[in-house]
Motif scaffolding. Structure first.
Motif, PDB file in Angstrom:
ATOM      1  N   GLU A 132      -7.570   9.651  -4.943  1.00 20.59           N
ATOM      2  CA  GLU A 132      -8.163  10.723  -4.125  1.00 20.59           C
ATOM      3  C   GLU A 132      -7.381  10.884  -2.813  1.00 20.59           C
ATOM      4  O   GLU A 132      -7.101  12.001  -2.371  1.00 20.59           O
ATOM      5  N   LYS A 133      -7.037   9.761  -2.195  1.00 21.10           N
ATOM      6  CA  LYS A 133      -6.258   9.830  -0.949  1.00 21.10           C
ATOM      7  C   LYS A 133      -4.895  10.477  -1.205  1.00 21.10           C
ATOM      8  O   LYS A 133      -4.431  11.304  -0.420  1.00 21.10           O
ATOM      9  N   ASN A 134      -4.273  10.113  -2.330  1.00 21.36           N
ATOM     10  CA  ASN A 134      -2.939  10.647  -2.634  1.00 21.36           C
ATOM     11  C   ASN A 134      -2.932  12.156  -2.795  1.00 21.36           C
ATOM     12  O   ASN A 134      -1.895  12.796  -2.653  1.00 21.36           O
ATOM     13  N   SER A 171      -2.931  13.080   1.264  1.00 22.31           N
ATOM     14  CA  SER A 171      -2.435  12.277   2.393  1.00 22.31           C
ATOM     15  C   SER A 171      -1.121  12.820   2.961  1.00 22.31           C
ATOM     16  O   SER A 171      -0.335  13.481   2.273  1.00 22.31           O
ATOM     17  N   HIS A 172      -0.913  12.497   4.229  1.00 16.46           N
ATOM     18  CA  HIS A 172       0.344  12.788   4.922  1.00 16.46           C
ATOM     19  C   HIS A 172       1.533  12.237   4.165  1.00 16.46           C
ATOM     20  O   HIS A 172       2.560  12.875   4.034  1.00 16.46           O
ATOM     21  N   ARG A 173       1.387  11.012   3.631  1.00 16.64           N
ATOM     22  CA  ARG A 173       2.512  10.380   2.938  1.00 16.64           C
ATOM     23  C   ARG A 173       2.833  11.111   1.635  1.00 16.64           C
ATOM     24  O   ARG A 173       3.992  11.319   1.297  1.00 16.64           O
ATOM     25  N   SER A 174       1.794  11.541   0.899  1.00 21.14           N
ATOM     26  CA  SER A 174       2.072  12.251  -0.352  1.00 21.14           C
ATOM     27  C   SER A 174       2.676  13.622  -0.062  1.00 21.14           C
ATOM     28  O   SER A 174       3.534  14.093  -0.801  1.00 21.14           O
ATOM     29  N   GLY A 227      -7.908   1.228   1.273  1.00 19.22           N
ATOM     30  CA  GLY A 227      -6.768   1.631   2.082  1.00 19.22           C
ATOM     31  C   GLY A 227      -6.433   0.620   3.157  1.00 19.22           C
ATOM     32  O   GLY A 227      -6.636  -0.582   2.985  1.00 19.22           O
ATOM     33  N   PHE A 228      -5.955   1.104   4.294  1.00 20.60           N
ATOM     34  CA  PHE A 228      -5.525   0.213   5.378  1.00 20.60           C
ATOM     35  C   PHE A 228      -5.568   0.987   6.692  1.00 20.60           C
ATOM     36  O   PHE A 228      -5.935   2.168   6.727  1.00 20.60           O
ATOM     37  N   GLY A 229      -5.185   0.314   7.760  1.00 15.16           N
ATOM     38  CA  GLY A 229      -5.037   0.988   9.053  1.00 15.16           C
ATOM     39  C   GLY A 229      -6.308   1.687   9.495  1.00 15.16           C
ATOM     40  O   GLY A 229      -7.406   1.114   9.498  1.00 15.16           O
ATOM     41  N   TYR A 230      -6.165   2.941   9.869  1.00 12.36           N
ATOM     42  CA  TYR A 230      -7.274   3.723  10.419  1.00 12.36           C
ATOM     43  C   TYR A 230      -8.090   4.433   9.329  1.00 12.36           C
ATOM     44  O   TYR A 230      -8.943   5.264   9.644  1.00 12.36           O
ATOM     45  N   ASP A 231      -7.836   4.115   8.057  1.00 18.73           N
ATOM     46  CA  ASP A 231      -8.506   4.821   6.952  1.00 18.73           C
ATOM     47  C   ASP A 231     -10.032   4.879   7.090  1.00 18.73           C
ATOM     48  O   ASP A 231     -10.620   5.931   6.836  1.00 18.73           O
ATOM     49  N   PRO A 232     -10.716   3.786   7.495  1.00 21.22           N
ATOM     50  CA  PRO A 232     -12.194   3.862   7.563  1.00 21.22           C
ATOM     51  C   PRO A 232     -12.728   4.787   8.659  1.00 21.22           C
ATOM     52  O   PRO A 232     -13.926   5.068   8.700  1.00 21.22           O
ATOM     53  N   HIS A 277       0.843  -1.208   0.000  1.00 20.15           N
ATOM     54  CA  HIS A 277       0.000   0.000   0.000  1.00 20.15           C
ATOM     55  C   HIS A 277       0.868   1.244   0.000  1.00 20.15           C
ATOM     56  O   HIS A 277       0.656   2.191  -0.756  1.00 20.15           O
ATOM     57  N   LYS A 278       1.861   1.229   0.898  1.00 29.05           N
ATOM     58  CA  LYS A 278       2.701   2.415   1.041  1.00 29.05           C
ATOM     59  C   LYS A 278       3.587   2.602  -0.187  1.00 29.05           C
ATOM     60  O   LYS A 278       3.751   3.726  -0.680  1.00 29.05           O
ATOM     61  N   LEU A 279       4.149   1.505  -0.693  1.00 31.55           N
ATOM     62  CA  LEU A 279       4.998   1.619  -1.888  1.00 31.55           C
ATOM     63  C   LEU A 279       4.203   2.180  -3.061  1.00 31.55           C
ATOM     64  O   LEU A 279       4.682   3.056  -3.791  1.00 31.55           O
ATOM     65  N   ASP A 327       8.123   6.500   8.755  1.00 31.16           N
ATOM     66  CA  ASP A 327       7.413   6.040   9.939  1.00 31.16           C
ATOM     67  C   ASP A 327       6.212   6.955  10.083  1.00 31.16           C
ATOM     68  O   ASP A 327       6.333   8.174   9.948  1.00 31.16           O
ATOM     69  N   SER A 328       5.066   6.356  10.290  1.00 29.79           N
ATOM     70  CA  SER A 328       3.826   7.124  10.277  1.00 29.79           C
ATOM     71  C   SER A 328       2.942   6.695  11.413  1.00 29.79           C
ATOM     72  O   SER A 328       3.121   5.623  11.994  1.00 29.79           O
ATOM     73  N   GLY A 329       1.943   7.498  11.664  1.00 31.12           N
ATOM     74  CA  GLY A 329       0.960   7.114  12.656  1.00 31.12           C
ATOM     75  C   GLY A 329      -0.107   8.168  12.801  1.00 31.12           C
ATOM     76  O   GLY A 329      -0.073   9.213  12.140  1.00 31.12           O
TER      77      GLY A 329
HETATM   78  P1  IMP Z   1       3.833   2.911   9.438  1.00 30.75           P
HETATM   79  O1  IMP Z   1       4.890   3.415  10.349  1.00 30.75           O
HETATM   80  O2  IMP Z   1       3.740   3.707   8.193  1.00 30.75           O
HETATM   81  O3  IMP Z   1       3.928   1.424   9.210  1.00 30.75           O
HETATM   82  O4  IMP Z   1       2.432   3.156  10.138  1.00 30.75           O
HETATM   83  C1  IMP Z   1       2.136   2.639  11.424  1.00 30.75           C
HETATM   84  C2  IMP Z   1       0.659   2.485  11.560  1.00 30.75           C
HETATM   85  O5  IMP Z   1       0.024   3.759  11.434  1.00 30.75           O
HETATM   86  C3  IMP Z   1      -0.011   1.614  10.498  1.00 30.75           C
HETATM   87  O6  IMP Z   1       0.050   0.253  10.842  1.00 30.75           O
HETATM   88  C4  IMP Z   1      -1.431   2.146  10.508  1.00 30.75           C
HETATM   89  O7  IMP Z   1      -2.132   1.594  11.604  1.00 30.75           O
HETATM   90  C5  IMP Z   1      -1.222   3.624  10.776  1.00 30.75           C
HETATM   91  N1  IMP Z   1      -1.153   4.364   9.492  1.00 30.75           N
HETATM   92  C6  IMP Z   1      -0.078   4.938   8.913  1.00 30.75           C
HETATM   93  N2  IMP Z   1      -0.400   5.512   7.737  1.00 30.75           N
HETATM   94  C7  IMP Z   1      -1.717   5.290   7.574  1.00 30.75           C
HETATM   95  C8  IMP Z   1      -2.633   5.616   6.523  1.00 30.75           C
HETATM   96  O8  IMP Z   1      -2.303   6.231   5.491  1.00 30.75           O
HETATM   97  N3  IMP Z   1      -3.899   5.218   6.712  1.00 30.75           N
HETATM   98  C9  IMP Z   1      -4.309   4.538   7.813  1.00 30.75           C
HETATM   99  N4  IMP Z   1      -3.494   4.174   8.793  1.00 30.75           N
HETATM  100  C10 IMP Z   1      -2.204   4.553   8.687  1.00 30.75           C
END
Ligand code: IMP
Length: 203
Positions: free
Chosen positions: A176-178, A181-184, A152-157, A15-17, A70-72
């Protein structure tokens, strides 16, 4: 950047890649994480600390520039939790459903109406010589009462970004997310920083 910067990704998360490759386009070529590298223990107490552990491990192992993220999720009513514990907040390791259930339970337990939250991504681009570049991106929003959408994944919903139209990330397409999003945003910040300062290691 005149030609594309080639870096080894520290994440194996598809997903992240995909998100990162879509935003980087031709400017940064992300190579896959080597299979023969052991998992890095992420035991730092900050996003930047954990990203650095991963980037340095991959840069040392490959002898190439390495990019780690690293994200959260940071929730105001929970004093910034789950933060660096986002992946295992619900008890398991990357159990997204358990993480979301605990988040809703913790928020309900506060009795607070405050649902403000943000996703944060920190990138560390590390060179084998020990130099590095650090950037970040954030996406502000609020936590919904129920899960909506299954993309998506994680907390997206559960996450309704302020820059959207009210839908959760889980209800949006990847494109749309891109856009928000924080990552973009971290990808954009990385491209801008490399243009301004050059890549670490003098490449
Ligand atoms: P990571 O460090 O990017 O692996 O993120 C750690 C955790 O933060 C993930 O397992 C998700 O639970 C949450 N997370 C990070 N980015 C996202 C996102 O874009 N959508 C939803 N959850 C995210």
């Amino acid at each position: 950047m005149t030609s594309s910067l080639v870096v080894v990704a520290a994440t194996a998360n598809e997903h992240k890649l995909n998100e990162m490759r879509a935003v980087f386009g031709h400017e940064v070529e992300l190579l896959a994480r080597p299979d023969d590298l052991d998992e890095v223990v992420e035991d730092a107490s900050t996003f930047v600390g954990n990203a650095r552990l991963k980037a340095v491990a991959v840069a040392k192992h490959t002898g190439h520039l390495a990019l780690a993220d690293d994200s959260g999720l940071e929730v105001d009513a929970l004093d910034g939790d789950p933060g660096v514990e986002s992946a295992y907040y619900g008890g398991g390791d990357h159990d997204d459903g358990a993480n979301r259930r605990r988040l809703l339970a913790e928020l309900a337990a506060t009795g607070s109406e405050d649902r403000r939250a943000r996703f944060r991504t920190v990138f560390v681009l590390a060179a084998p010589d020990g130099t590095e570049l650090v950037v970040q991106g954030t996406c502000e929003g609020r936590i919904g009462d129920n899960e909506l959408g299954s993309n998506g994944f994680g907390y997206d919903p559960l996450f309704h970004p302020d820059d959207g139209d009210g839908r959760t990330f889980g209800q949006m397409t990847d494109a749309e997310k891109n856009e928000m999003s924080h990552r973009s945003k971290a990808c954009g910040a990385l491209i801008a920083a490399v243009r301004e300062y050059g890549a670490p290691g003098g490449t």
